[in-house]
Structure formats: structure tokens, C-alpha cells
Enzyme design. Structure first.
Site, PDB file in Angstrom:
ATOM      1  N   ASN A 108      21.902   5.205 -51.955  1.00  0.00           N
ATOM      2  CA  ASN A 108      23.188   5.155 -52.114  1.00  0.00           C
ATOM      3  C   ASN A 108      23.661   4.895 -50.396  1.00  0.00           C
ATOM      4  O   ASN A 108      22.785   4.748 -49.666  1.00  0.00           O
ATOM      5  CB  ASN A 108      23.861   6.737 -52.363  1.00  0.00           C
ATOM      6  CG  ASN A 108      25.275   6.763 -52.794  1.00  0.00           C
ATOM      7  OD1 ASN A 108      25.853   5.724 -53.347  1.00  0.00           O
ATOM      8  ND2 ASN A 108      25.705   7.926 -52.462  1.00  0.00           N
TER       9      ASN A 108
ATOM     10  N   ALA B 148      30.357  -1.783 -58.290  1.00  0.00           N
ATOM     11  CA  ALA B 148      29.573  -2.185 -59.417  1.00  0.00           C
ATOM     12  C   ALA B 148      29.958  -2.559 -60.615  1.00  0.00           C
ATOM     13  O   ALA B 148      30.455  -3.663 -61.342  1.00  0.00           O
ATOM     14  CB  ALA B 148      28.131  -1.325 -59.632  1.00  0.00           C
TER      15      ALA B 148
ATOM     16  N   ARG C 238      28.047 -12.718 -55.540  1.00  0.00           N
ATOM     17  CA  ARG C 238      27.478 -11.438 -54.865  1.00  0.00           C
ATOM     18  C   ARG C 238      25.961 -11.462 -55.942  1.00  0.00           C
ATOM     19  O   ARG C 238      25.820 -10.722 -56.847  1.00  0.00           O
ATOM     20  CB  ARG C 238      28.072 -10.233 -55.586  1.00  0.00           C
ATOM     21  CG  ARG C 238      29.525 -10.049 -54.772  1.00  0.00           C
ATOM     22  CD  ARG C 238      29.576  -9.599 -53.357  1.00  0.00           C
ATOM     23  NE  ARG C 238      28.764  -8.419 -53.207  1.00  0.00           N
ATOM     24  CZ  ARG C 238      29.376  -7.456 -53.090  1.00  0.00           C
ATOM     25  NH1 ARG C 238      30.800  -7.029 -53.472  1.00  0.00           N
ATOM     26  NH2 ARG C 238      28.776  -6.216 -52.654  1.00  0.00           N
TER      27      ARG C 238
ATOM     28  N   ASP D 158      23.809   3.282 -55.626  1.00  0.00           N
ATOM     29  CA  ASP D 158      23.644   1.897 -55.933  1.00  0.00           C
ATOM     30  C   ASP D 158      22.443   1.537 -56.909  1.00  0.00           C
ATOM     31  O   ASP D 158      22.540   0.539 -57.500  1.00  0.00           O
ATOM     32  CB  ASP D 158      23.503   1.292 -54.347  1.00  0.00           C
ATOM     33  CG  ASP D 158      24.777   1.623 -53.705  1.00  0.00           C
ATOM     34  OD1 ASP D 158      24.943   2.207 -52.723  1.00  0.00           O
ATOM     35  OD2 ASP D 158      25.526   0.546 -53.940  1.00  0.00           O
TER      36      ASP D 158
END
Lengths: 371, 371
Positions: B260, B56, B95, B250
Site C-alpha cells: 500500500n 483501481a 496504465r 494496491d
């Protein structure tokens, strides 16, 4: 079970040359199907030691047939009894911790001691070898029958045609025995009965026996399945996609603690957290009546780090090995873990299903009561 | 952090050509160290889309620099504002689920809208890009400082020189950010402080980001560690060999449920079963204030099965891919799982450590109170 459309065991007598035994050389699976002829005790010892064959039941049966070859060799030897003893020692030394191996070899030695005539020795050794293999099959079939009842119960609560979804770890399949397997025996039995199934196959790093062997077995036999990373089971259980777990066991204590391939414990935790039944299928030969607390008492072997750092696979032309970590990275490789009895719903043995507790096991195996 | 003895970030301005940015092409790690020059928006878009860079924080920072290149390109364009908008759309589309990416691009667009002069636009875009990268580093450093206190507490209870043993899963390392990382920030900070450490690195199948990236990071920086199969963590915890777990995230819901990498949930279960503290390190940009129940609400992406069936590695001459399962075996690949807040000891954020609960998070982030 079925391979390339035909029934197979993991070890059998050569169909036309009765002084040769044949085994599946499992090192090549799933990339190639290799049948190996074993015509001497030395070849049998190599096959066991170098893991052409593996799994408790399979090792025991192959060793039994190895003693049959020893009896043939002894009949040509100037000192036949000494040759039998040397052969027995050689076979037992190949995998010192394999309980079934020593048991099969000593069973042969005892039986052959009663037979003075060399031809009679050979015939007896073949009879005993066949018995050992057949008993292993019968034991796995009994585990399958007992486990079938559990699967049938789950199927009965589902809509017709909806599969019972079973998660398994590592290879406690027929390749580890003579036929049927332990954890897979209820699966194959339910499949024979026409119960719809879907098997989640943990790949089982680092040696990937799930991805390489269990998936191959199930695929050959026609059982619907999917390979999953070892990391996935918890997620699948959280979302109601697993009806039960069945694993095998390397060693189970008298109190029901289960040593099995590393990672089994994590699946048992996830099963408990999600109310999924967690069963262990095992022949009673793997019960260790001398131990109670598995986490404290069962020694866990540390294996070679290269099993983690390197991976074997098919590159399109041949089997090749690749490094999958940074050069010289350290890795630690524990062979198995211990699942405490409190996480185990039940033990599926050849005598029936027992709670994972000393009292439960002793009800099925009263000969092990100590008082 | 340190690579080949020198400090590095994941993205930076070319040292002598200020219209080029440079990134680490992470696809080649750990087998080769490749620095990629990016001199056009199209090249940046490709680098993000084809995962030359990932994570990220890293994606956000690279996108920020991508808009700096867009400003340079726009200065040669007949319709500079249209070029900026097209570039922004192109970058965001690479993305679509990456929150930081859209955020960085829109922050640039807003800043550039105020600058009529092309040269001023370029200079502003570089300032903002640098700010985004520096803020990411500052955020990770703050996470590191807060997490350091936890590690120091554990170290204080040990004999001098005895390492604090931390287990981590996947790569929430500096490669996923600009520097320091999230889960690794407390580790690097403690290492800077001279606290003895030993890191257990889950290999993290199927993509093996732990074995490939985290082990590489730690090895380059000199942090003692060992790669373990994902199956091993439970066994290590049972035997008192893990002092704490730190993983990344995440997405974390306002109630503290943590999405995650697949397998995180299994480690959280093992940590709870063995009384091992389980921490999640996260920048608050990954908090999703719109969600409460992570298991029910967070969609879990199903990825390509070839990530399971095939493995990439170094064959001694080059990077090659091998098949590790039977031909045509089915496989199912879920990208992540959700660890319920009840299993999480605490959330390490840039503002401090919070219990994994709505009230705990709202005390640190009161601006998200809804009443």
C-alpha cells in the site's frame, strides 16, 4: 561547518565592529542566505523569539552574546545593574521552555556580579559569551568523536568505498547548535575522516526542518545525501538500505526515554523491526533527571494547525505560502513524540555512549545518583 | 457519496446527452470541483493516462464506459471490429499495471464479440459498463458492511456519544472507486448508521492524497475528521487516541502481505506496539494469488523526485507549485511499501473478514486453492 565554501558558526562577533554580533537568519533557509547584524538586546530578543535562530545550543550561545550586548548598553545607562537585570529577564522570557537560554543568561549574570567596573563587565561578558559558544562546539565535537567509533565499525564491515547509510530525522544539525550539531556531529566527523557516507534525510513534516535545514547543511558541506518523505524509512530498512539511525533529542529522561520531533518513534519501531541500530545523540544539558517515564510525563506541545495546512516554498521568484488541504479542513499538530528507551540502542553523549537506561546514564553522570 | 450536498459517483452517463460520460477531474481537488465531459475514446485514454481519474475501481469503471464510447465510434467506422480492438489496446496501454483496467476492457470485448448488430453492440456496451460500475459499488458496500461490524463492536465498548477514532492513510476512498471506497466504506457505512466517528487522516506525503482527497471526501460527506502529519500516528496511538486503523491495498499476496502507499508499514508497526487493531480493506480483485512474500516479491515503483521537492497548493488566487527543498537537492521517492501479514489484524474483503494468512484467505476464496 562549510557554507559557500567557507567555515561558519551560527553566531559570531562582527569581524570589524566588535559591538555587533552576527547570526544566520535561519527563517530564510534554504531559499536565501541571510546574515543578520544584532547590535541591541532588543534585537537579540526578537531574533530568538521570532525564531531567526533556533535549536537549544544555538539559542544558549546567542543569549550569551546577548548579555554581552547588555553589558555594553549598561555601561551607558544611569542604572547599569538594573539594565542588566531587565535584559536578562527580557532574554529569558523569549523562549520560556529553553533550558540552555536561562542557563546561559544566569551564568553571565553571576560572572558580571563580581565585576564592578563597566569596562571590565563588558570584557568579562565577551569572555563568557565566547566560552559558552566554544563549550557548545566542544560538546558537539565530543559527541562526534564518540559517534565516529560506531560509524567506523560499520564501515569496517563493508567493502572499501561502500558508503555507510545513516538515516536522520528533523534538524539536530549544526544550525541548531553553534557548530557540528548533535545527530550530525558523528556524520561530519566521519566525513572529515574520509569514511564514505550516504545520509537519508527525513523531510520531517510539518515544518520540514529535514528538507529545509539538514539537507541544506549537508549539501553545503558536501556530504552525500537524499531527502526522503517521512513515510519512506521503514521501506528502506526492510530492504537493507539503512545501516544506522542517528537522531537528536529535545529532552531525555533519566531512564532513557527520548522526546524528539514527531515521527521519531515510528523510525525507532522500524529500526527495531529490521535490526537496525537506533542511536540518539544529545548533549547532557538536555537530560531531564527529574523524569522517568517519558510517554507519561513529558508534556507534548500542540502547535498551530497552519504548519500542516499551509506550506512555504520558492515559486521561482520569491518565497510564498500555499494552502495544501481543503479550505477550512481541521488539522492537529503535535510537536514531538516520545521514543521509549526499549527501542533505543544507545545514547551518544559528550562523555561517551550509554545504554538508554537509568543505570547506563548514571555510570556516565554519577553526580545524578540520588541515593 | 455526498458532494456539495448531492450524491455523486466518480463516473456516470451525462444526464441529457447519453453519448457523453462524465467524470470528476480529480487533479483539481481539493482546490476546485471540475466535472469533465468525455465523448471520445481518446479523451477517456487521456483522462486515465494523465490521472484526471485514478484508483483501481475508478479506472476499471471509466475504462468500461470508454468501451461504450468505442462501440458508438465503431458504429460510424468502415471497419467497426478493428476500431473496437484499437480502442481496447489504446485504453489498456494507458496504465499497463492497472489490473482492473485490462479486466474491464476484455470483459467488454468478449461481450461485444457476440453482438453482430452495431446498435446492439452499443446497447450491450452500455449495459456492461453500468454493470462494471454497479458491481464496483456493490463490492465496496459489502466491504463496508463487513467492516461496520468491527466499528460497531468498538462503539459498543464506549460511552454513548464518544466517537470511534479511526486512522487511515492515503486515499482508499470513494474517489478511488465508483462510490464508498475500500478503507472508507466501513467509515461511510458506520456514519450512515449514526455511529459517532472521528477520522485521523494521514496527509500522506509526498503526493498528499490524504490531505487533498480523503479530507475533502470526508468533509463533503460531513464525517468528523482531522488531518495529521504522517509522523503523528505513533504518538496518537501511544496516548490511546486511535481505536483502529483501516487502510486500503494496491496488492495483497496470497499469504496476506499488503502493498500500500509508502508509510503504511510504519503505522502497522505503531499499531502493533500499542495494541491497536490494524485492518486492510480490499476488493478481492487486488489479491495477487501468484505471490507469497510481499517484501521480497512485490516490485516497488520509484517515482519522480519532484513529487518530494515541489508542492502544489492554493496561493490565494490560483493553484501554484513551490519548491520546498534546497535547489538541486537530491530526493528519492518510493511509491509504496509492504506491510508483512504478521502486523495485519485482518483483511476486510467483499466476502467477509479474513485473517491475513494463506489459510484465512483460502477459506473465503476456496477457488484459489492449488492442491
Amino acid at each position: 561547518m562549510i557554507v559557500h565554501g567557507k567555515p561558519s558558526r551560527t553566531v559570531w562577533l562582527h569581524p570589524s565592529q566588535p559591538s555587533i554580533i552576527q547570526v544566520i537568519d535561519q527563517r530564510h533557509l534554504p531559499f536565501a542566505w541571510v546574515i543578520e547584524d544584532l547590535s541591541t538586546v532588543d534585537q537579540v530578543a526578537t531574533a530568538i523569539k521570532d525564531m531567526h535562530i533556533r535549536g537549544a545550543g544555538c539559542i544558549g550561545a546567542v543569549a550569551g552574546y546577548g548579555m554581552y550586548l547588555a553589558a555594553i548598553e549598561a555601561s551607558h545607562d544611569a542604572t547599569p545593574d538594573a539594565h542588566l537585570d531587565r535584559s536578562a529577564q527580557k532574554l529569558v522570557a523569549t523562549r520560556p521552555t529553553a533550558v540552555n537560554l536561562a542557563w546561559a543568561v544566569h551564568r553571565q549574570l553571576r560572572a558580571l556580579a563580581d565585576q564592578p567596573d563597566p569596562a571590565q563587565k563588558i570584557s568579562t561578558a565577551l569572555t563568557i559569551a565566547t566560552e559558552i559558544a566554544d563549550e557548545d562546539v566542544a560538546c558537539c565535537r565530543a559527541i562526534g568523536q564518540h559517534g565516529l567509533a560506531l560509524i567506523r565499525d560499520i564501515a569496517a564491515r563493508k567493502a572499501p568505498g561502500e558508503p555507510v547509510r545513516i538515516l536522520t530525522h528533523c534538524n539536530a544539525g549544526w544550525l541548531a547548535f553553534v557548530d557540528y550539531g548533535s545527530a550530525t556531529a558523528p556524520i561530519y566527523t566521519a566525513f572529515e575522516q574520509g569514511i564514505p557516507l550516504h545520509i537519508w534525510v527525513d523531510e520531517t513534516r510539518p515544518r520540514s526542518q529535514g528538507a529545509r535545514l539538514t539537507a541544506w547543511e549537508l549539501g553545503q558541506h558536501g556530504v552525500p545525501h537524499a531527502i526522503i518523505p517521512d513515510n519512506s524509512g521503514g521501506h528502506l530498512m526492510q530492504h537493507g538500505l539503512v545501516d544506522m539511525v542517528i537522531v537528536g533529542s529535545d529532552r531525555t529522561t533519566r531512564c532513557g526515554d527520548v522526546a524528539n520531533k514527531i515521527g521519531t518513534y515510528l523510525k525507532a519501531l522500524a529500526a527495531r523491526d529490521n535490526g537496525v541500530p537506533f542511536y540518539v545523540a544529545l548533549p547532557s544539558s538536555t537530560l531531564d533527571w527529574t523524569m522517568r517515564d517519558g510517554v507519561q510525563e513529558i508534556p507534548v506541545e500542540e502547535r498551530d494547525a497552519t504548519e500542516i495546512t499551509h506550506v512555504e516554498g520558492w515559486d521561482g521568484h520569491r518565497v510564498t505560502t500555499v494552502r495544501v488541504v481543503p479550505e477550512n479542513s481541521p488539522a492537529i499538530n503535535h510537536g514531538f513524540d516520545v521514543t521509549p528507551a526499549r527501542l533505543v540502542t544507545g545514547l551518544i553523549t559528550e562523555r561517551g555512549i550509554s545504554p538508554a537506561s537509568e543505570e547506563g546514564l548514571l555510570q556516565l553522570y554519577p553526580e545524578h545518583r540520588t541515593e
